[in-house]
Enzyme design. Sequence first.
Site, PDB file in Angstrom:
ATOM      1  CG  ASP A  90      18.611  13.105   5.142  1.00 40.89           C
ATOM      2  OD1 ASP A  90      17.366  13.186   5.111  1.00 40.89           O
ATOM      3  OD2 ASP A  90      19.255  12.708   6.123  1.00 40.89           O
ATOM      4  CB  SER A  93       1.338   3.494   8.260  1.00 39.48           C
ATOM      5  OG  SER A  93       1.265   2.231   8.886  1.00 39.48           O
ATOM      6  CE1 TYR A 109       6.718   4.009  10.029  1.00 40.08           C
ATOM      7  CE2 TYR A 109       4.753   2.871  10.779  1.00 40.08           C
ATOM      8  CZ  TYR A 109       5.569   3.293   9.754  1.00 40.08           C
ATOM      9  OH  TYR A 109       5.228   3.013   8.442  1.00 40.08           O
ATOM     10  CB  ALA A 130       3.614   9.697  17.447  1.00 40.74           C
ATOM     11  CB  SER A 131       5.888   9.858  12.612  1.00 43.81           C
ATOM     12  OG  SER A 131       5.878   8.554  12.051  1.00 43.81           O
ATOM     13  CE  LYS A 132       4.640   6.379   8.041  1.00 37.10           C
ATOM     14  NZ  LYS A 132       4.851   6.881   6.674  1.00 37.10           N
TER      15      LYS A 132
HETATM   16  N1  NAP Z   1       6.636  -1.700   4.451  1.00 38.31           N
HETATM   17  C1  NAP Z   1       5.571  -1.614   5.220  1.00 38.31           C
HETATM   18  O1  NAP Z   1       5.154  -2.613   5.848  1.00 38.31           O
HETATM   19  C2  NAP Z   1       4.833  -0.300   5.332  1.00 38.31           C
HETATM   20  C3  NAP Z   1       3.531  -0.291   5.862  1.00 38.31           C
HETATM   21  C4  NAP Z   1       2.857   0.911   5.967  1.00 38.31           C
HETATM   22  C5  NAP Z   1       3.442   2.080   5.529  1.00 38.31           C
HETATM   23  N2  NAP Z   1       4.707   2.062   5.015  1.00 38.31           N
HETATM   24  C6  NAP Z   1       5.286   3.343   4.588  1.00 38.31           C
HETATM   25  O2  NAP Z   1       5.626   3.249   3.215  1.00 38.31           O
HETATM   26  C7  NAP Z   1       6.634   4.218   2.908  1.00 38.31           C
HETATM   27  C8  NAP Z   1       7.709   3.560   2.088  1.00 38.31           C
HETATM   28  O3  NAP Z   1       8.391   2.615   2.893  1.00 38.31           O
HETATM   29  P1  NAP Z   1       8.851   1.181   2.372  1.00 38.31           P
HETATM   30  O4  NAP Z   1       8.109   0.170   3.132  1.00 38.31           O
HETATM   31  O5  NAP Z   1       8.833   1.133   0.888  1.00 38.31           O
HETATM   32  O6  NAP Z   1      10.331   1.162   2.958  1.00 38.31           O
HETATM   33  P2  NAP Z   1      11.744   1.146   2.215  1.00 38.31           P
HETATM   34  O7  NAP Z   1      11.791   0.032   1.221  1.00 38.31           O
HETATM   35  O8  NAP Z   1      12.758   1.182   3.304  1.00 38.31           O
HETATM   36  O9  NAP Z   1      11.721   2.512   1.422  1.00 38.31           O
HETATM   37  C9  NAP Z   1      11.872   3.748   2.069  1.00 38.31           C
HETATM   38  C10 NAP Z   1      12.406   4.732   1.049  1.00 38.31           C
HETATM   39  O10 NAP Z   1      12.561   6.000   1.690  1.00 38.31           O
HETATM   40  C11 NAP Z   1      13.862   6.497   1.391  1.00 38.31           C
HETATM   41  N3  NAP Z   1      14.291   7.322   2.516  1.00 38.31           N
HETATM   42  C12 NAP Z   1      14.283   6.993   3.833  1.00 38.31           C
HETATM   43  N4  NAP Z   1      14.779   7.993   4.565  1.00 38.31           N
HETATM   44  C13 NAP Z   1      15.104   8.993   3.695  1.00 38.31           C
HETATM   45  C14 NAP Z   1      15.673  10.280   3.840  1.00 38.31           C
HETATM   46  N5  NAP Z   1      16.009  10.765   5.057  1.00 38.31           N
HETATM   47  N6  NAP Z   1      15.858  11.031   2.734  1.00 38.31           N
HETATM   48  C15 NAP Z   1      15.531  10.553   1.519  1.00 38.31           C
HETATM   49  N7  NAP Z   1      14.983   9.344   1.310  1.00 38.31           N
HETATM   50  C16 NAP Z   1      14.783   8.564   2.381  1.00 38.31           C
HETATM   51  C17 NAP Z   1      14.713   5.243   1.218  1.00 38.31           C
HETATM   52  O11 NAP Z   1      15.873   5.460   0.413  1.00 38.31           O
HETATM   53  P3  NAP Z   1      17.339   5.730   1.061  1.00 38.31           P
HETATM   54  O12 NAP Z   1      17.467   4.825   2.239  1.00 38.31           O
HETATM   55  O13 NAP Z   1      18.284   5.428  -0.047  1.00 38.31           O
HETATM   56  O14 NAP Z   1      17.334   7.175   1.430  1.00 38.31           O
HETATM   57  C18 NAP Z   1      13.746   4.328   0.484  1.00 38.31           C
HETATM   58  O15 NAP Z   1      13.759   4.590  -0.896  1.00 38.31           O
HETATM   59  C19 NAP Z   1       7.123   4.739   4.267  1.00 38.31           C
HETATM   60  O16 NAP Z   1       6.564   6.009   4.496  1.00 38.31           O
HETATM   61  C20 NAP Z   1       6.592   3.718   5.262  1.00 38.31           C
HETATM   62  O17 NAP Z   1       6.392   4.279   6.538  1.00 38.31           O
HETATM   63  C21 NAP Z   1       5.405   0.903   4.897  1.00 38.31           C
END
Ligand code: NAP
Length: 249
Positions: A42, A121, A134, A136-138
Amino acid sequence: LAWELARQGCDLVLVARRQERLQEAAGEIKSLGRRAIMVAGDLCDERVRAQAVKAAVDQFGGLDFLINNAGVCALGPFTTASRQRLHTIFSINFFALVELTRLAIPHLRQGRRPIIVNVGSILSHIGIPNASEYCASKFAVRGFTESLRAELLSEGIDVLLVSPATTETEIWDRMIETTGPTAWRAKRGATPQFVARKIAAAMRSGKRELFPGLPPKLVHLGRSLFPGLAAWIAAWKQRTLPKELPPEP
Ligand SMILES: NC(=O)c1ccc[n+]([C@@H]2O[C@H](COP(=O)([O-])OP(=O)(O)OC[C@H]3O[C@@H](n4cnc5c(N)ncnc54)[C@H](OP(=O)(O)O)[C@@H]3O)[C@@H](O)[C@H]2O)c1
């Protein structure tokens, strides 16, 4: 993204909590002839962050880039949400990102064309209802990124902010919480491969900001030119929500 970077000749340290997913990704990277080190844990845990940076330094001899991509999301009104939800989201989306960056910078200083990539994001630029924690964090990620970029400019470390709109990833099925009806559910978005290619290209060209694809560009432009209209649309979406959660498909 890891695959895209390996294809372009990078060796990688991969960090996530799920070991089996890391193994899959590492296998693909190795099949491309690159090295991949897995750190299962984590990122909110400082020992995991330290282990990841140490692995790069010990086994690859240093660090050329850091990609802060890990993140989680929750949907639902702020007024009925727990404090825990806010803390969980900020722990990974913001504090883990900042602290990993702090650890990486001394090593990036010795890197080749070093760059920090912070995945924000489109919600780093516009607030929508039912995603307050979310958003706020972004927004915090964006503020940190802009400030750090200016600080590191003279040291030759680039800092890139990536602001994707909806992307078809697991995040939509792995919300840490969904409470009440919300207008903001993934329907269709960019593919992760498309976003990854854009990120890799932006890293090579030393861009400061990336809005991958037309939808985030349009939202950003619309929000900048017509902030009142953006606020009206958000409020209208909220008013027209159904009162109950739709049944599971
Ligand atoms: N998908 C969208 O529509 C979207 C849009 C804008 C921005 N984003 C941003 O893009 C980034 C990637 O997200 P995604 O969409 O690809 O989602 P995702 O498929 O759920 O991928 C998130 C990744 O983060 C890892 N993760 C989450 N919490 C963690 C922790 N506490 N420690 C270590 N690893 C952790 C997860 O692996 P584990 O669960 O195995 O730890 C996973 O590999 C994020 O920052 C998200 O906010 C996504």
